[in-house]
Structures are given as C-alpha cells and as structure tokens.
Design an enzyme around this catalytic site. Sequence first.
Site, mmCIF file in Angstrom:
data_model
loop_
_atom_site.group_PDB
_atom_site.id
_atom_site.type_symbol
_atom_site.label_atom_id
_atom_site.label_comp_id
_atom_site.label_asym_id
_atom_site.label_seq_id
_atom_site.Cartn_x
_atom_site.Cartn_y
_atom_site.Cartn_z
ATOM 1 N N LYS A 1 29.411 38.856 40.911
ATOM 2 C CA LYS A 1 30.702 39.259 40.346
ATOM 3 C C LYS A 1 30.634 39.175 38.823
ATOM 4 O O LYS A 1 30.092 38.205 38.265
ATOM 5 C CB LYS A 1 31.795 38.351 40.904
ATOM 6 N N SER B 1 40.043 39.324 44.013
ATOM 7 C CA SER B 1 39.530 40.052 42.870
ATOM 8 C C SER B 1 38.045 40.387 42.981
ATOM 9 O O SER B 1 37.516 41.198 42.230
ATOM 10 C CB SER B 1 39.757 39.225 41.597
ATOM 11 N N SER C 1 40.377 35.224 46.379
ATOM 12 C CA SER C 1 39.527 36.332 45.954
ATOM 13 C C SER C 1 38.195 36.390 46.682
ATOM 14 O O SER C 1 37.521 37.425 46.649
ATOM 15 C CB SER C 1 39.275 36.245 44.446
#
Length: 616
Positions: A82, A156, A180
């Site tokens: 990420k 996210s 997330s």
Amino acid sequence: MPAAFPKPPFADIPSRVAAYRAGRDAAADLKETCAAVAAAADSHAFISVTPVETALEMLAAAAARAAAGEELPLFGVPFAVKDNIDVAGLPTTAACPAFAYTPARSAAAVERLVAAGAIPVGKTNLDQFATGLNGTRSPYGAPASVFDPARVSGGSSSGSAVAVGAGLVPFALGTDTAGSGRVPAAFNNVVGLKPTRGLISTAGVVPACRSLDCVSVFAGSTADALLATRVAAGFDANDPWSREAPAGALAAPQPGPFRFGVIDAATLAECAPGYRQAYEACVARLAALGGAPVAVDWSPLREAATLLYGGPWVAERLAAIRDFMAGAADEVHPVVRAVIAGGEAYSAVDAFEGQYRLQALARAAQTIWRAVDLVLLPTAPGHPSIAEVLADPVGANARLGLFTNFVNLMDLAALAVPAGIGADGLPAGVTLVGPAFSDGRLAAIGDLLHRAAPEARIGATPARLAEAVTVAELGDAALTGAGAAADGIILAVVGAHLRGQPLNWQLTQRNAEFLGAARTGAGYSLYALPGTAPAKPGLIRDGGPGGVELELWRLGPAEFGTFVAEIPAPLGVGSVELDDGRVVKGFLCEAWALKGARNITAFGGWRAYRAVADAA
C-alpha cells in the site's frame, strides 16, 4: 467478470517457495509478475511499479543468501505494498502527489519480508491518507471490485485487495485503522488479517491515527496471510507503538470447542439481504465446526465505533499531516480534506473525555469476552456501487464502518474471510474478532470457516481454496525463523507407499503427515514394473500424457533422509512437477527398468490399475 482472471501459477506461498527450491525458474516468474502488474494500469490498482531490473536484483541477492544456507520462507514471492508504506527507491504518495517523497529505507515490515526473500513489485492505490473505507478517494483513480466494475473495491487499502483478488500477487500489505484491511477483503473475495495493534511495526508508515494504525495483510487464503504476518511481525524498538507479543500469539493450534458471539436480528436487518444470508450461513458453518453460538450485547462495540469519526480521534488524523495541510490543503481530496479538517473542532478536553468514554465501553465489553472466545460479524452491511458512494461520500462510507470501526479502538484482533458468492455474483464476507493477541486462534478457526464455504475460490481467479495449504498444514512455519524448512520435506508417492498399500507403514512409522491427493503435470508416464515384491510402479518423465495420481506426504529432514536411504533400485527420489505448477520431491524410475514393463498411464494411477489387476 471473474472468468477474466487467470488461475495463479501456484495455489499458495509454500508451494511457490518449494518449487523454487527444487529448481523452478524464479526469475522467469518474477518477470511475468512485473509485466502483469505494469499491464494492470487501467485497473487503478497500482500507483508505481518496481522496475523489473530492480526486482531481479533483489531476487539475485536473495538467491545468494539462500545458496549460503539461509532459510528464506518467502524466497522469490512477489508482493504489493500500500502506498502509505515506504519501499526504498519507490515514491510514497499516500495517494497525494503533492505529498510524495522517495524514502531511502523501507518500512520495518517491508524490510522483514524482503529479508525473508520476498520481492515488492509495486505500490498500490488507496483512499488518500488512508481516510476512507470505499476506494474512491484517490487522484490516481478508483479501483473497482474485481467482481464488478460498477462496485467499489473497498478502502482504504483498495489497490492491495484488488491486486490479490485479481491474482497478480499472492499477498499484499495494507493498513487498517477503521477497517481498511477488512472491508476491501470482503469486496474482493480475499482474506484480510488485521493483527493486534503493535504486532507489526508501523515504522515507515504514513500515519492516519498513529495510536490505532496497524499494518495488515491481504492474501488468497488464511494460511498465506498468517505466514506473511508471522514474517512481518516482531518487536521494533524504533516504533514507540510496537509491543512485545506473548509467546504463541501467532501460533494456530487446533481450535477445539469454542464459543462465538452473534449479533441480534435487528442489527442484522441493517444489512443487505445477500449479506444477511451469508452471515446466517456462516453462523451455521461455525456451529458445524464445533462452535457454540452465543447471543451477545454488542452495543458497547457499536458505540465505540461511533467515536472514531464522531469523536476526538479525527483530530489525530489532523495531527498526522497538520504541517502539510497548513500549506497545501488545496492539494488534498475534497472529501478527505473535509474529514481531516474536522479535527480542528476538538479540544484537549474533548480528547480526554473521549478516552474516558472509550474506557467505560471497553469495561462494558469485558462481559462479551467472558462469554465468548470471538465475535462473528458481517465485514460490511452491503456492497455499494461507485455511483452510490460518489453521491453520498460521507454517509455511504460511514455505513461501511458499522462492523469495523471499533476494533482498533478496543485493542482487538480481527480476521476477515470470504463467506461465499451470492446469487448476484458478488462476494460477501464475515469477520472474526477476538481479544488482543488471539490472532493465531482466529486464523485456525477462520481458515476452517473459509473452507466450509461452497466452491471457495481465491479472489476472482479460477483457483480453488481446496488446492491451497491449510493453516493446520502450515504448522509453525516462520514462527522460529527457520522458515519453510521447519515444515519438513514434501514427498510425492505413486505406488506401494500410498495409503492402504503394503509399504505405507514406512511413512507412518516416521510420523509422516498426509497432505492430500495430487496429480503430476504433463509429460509423465506410469509403468507396472515386472518382478517386484510387493508390486510397484515406475514413474518416468518421457513426454507422456501426465495426470498420474499421487499422494503428498511431509517428513522431517532426518526422517526423509532415512526413508530415501531404504529405496531400492531402480527407484529413486527426484523432482516431480505437479499439475498446479508445484515441484516436489517424488519417486522416479530409471529408464532401463522399463524394458518389458506395461504402460498403465491410461488407468490414471496405481490404485485404479491394481483394482483391475486384482480382479483379473
């Protein structure tokens, strides 16, 4: 839509590592992965991609260490990261171009994975500054669920979940503050392991709420997620939020009888019909696996969830990027800017009062943990479309956090697992939530639950979960740093050593572990050898049709050595390629012994041939 995604070349991480140790070309696979990641630009899953030359250099360095005797449990395994987690040499953007910087050093979690032989192949998209649960808040585009281009990917950690769900990488790192690392897992039919706070260092991670943030792991199976977590976890003196985990926190013993909390009908009614059905099916599956459902009052958890965005923790998000907001607020996504700027409304008194209320709710929740070992929840109440989220960005996002926002506030562990594909073709998911450092036990139970789902597949690929190693089979891999070798050596047997055959005792007396049935890849033939007692076949790679039935057994290194020493000519042990691409040790026959032998490949295996021969 799912049929567009090819079957991954390996069912799981241990199979990939075993294949490379047995001689499969890891560099060729890595080049293919890098090319596939680069070609996935239209999916908006990746923000930056590791240059293939850099990836190959990392692989060569890992190979040199392996050749020197180091045990690398993730040797050659590609993974995604990420883009709020540092990878040396690649920009960290947190999905905000104006914020971007290029770190000289990787985050602690990435360093541990690379030290174990894994190769980061790219940085994935996210809701900007990890603020959101939907995946639409990025200037780099909005990744969609791998099951429907009109549906949100979840956030996210949007790109990380999509990359795993599409089969581009076997695992990916995300972060989790409000869910997330779990909501995107549900929307892409993959596993999301949200470890106990502090179990994995957050050094080198752009913070959202520094006191709550966790590095999470997405994978196709719980075993792969647990293996990667075991490697990434560890106390880090450079991270003030890192914690010393108790012994066995990531061990996954057989669960035995357990009690699990279930939510009330009124709360479940807040979910979409397909999600209600999936949840009820999972309650029944857990009960069939030895769990006792217990109705719990989850209101303390639900109220705690409201504190994350309706309390002073919003101010912690502002604290994370306050200087950047002060000088470049216009560069921040409008929805993210409004959320984070809301932190200015809270005072120090509000912060203390929020802590007091959270502590009271945690005390009330202790009644839950005295009654059950874990709580089963839907991962999300439903799967909205991208259009629905864009039309109501705050309200739709808030609904997605109904079952997730409280977990890190309450210092709990969580594991999101797929619950099956609904009649609408979309995946649903559930989450197992337990006390801090119950991560291993959640994994043991969650893996069983995941496998109980009908036709369980890995993401949107054709790969079946049944082909992947289970948590129980994973054993203690990577717990001691010994790596995959701690699991022993996998041996393929083809004839007299099969279960029920006369020489099977030579395996069982060595405490060999039966792993399951398998078949050879193409190119193999099976022959009935004349004049052997007991009767034996010979397997040879001579360009035959393949598909020969095998059994896989695991032996300790010492036991494997004594077993091989007893094998008489013309048989021996070499490397056998399976139909799923794995390469394992297995019985092979010298070509000279096949003179006058009958080719029995058409029977499919030794058992089928013996059934006919014995009946004649």
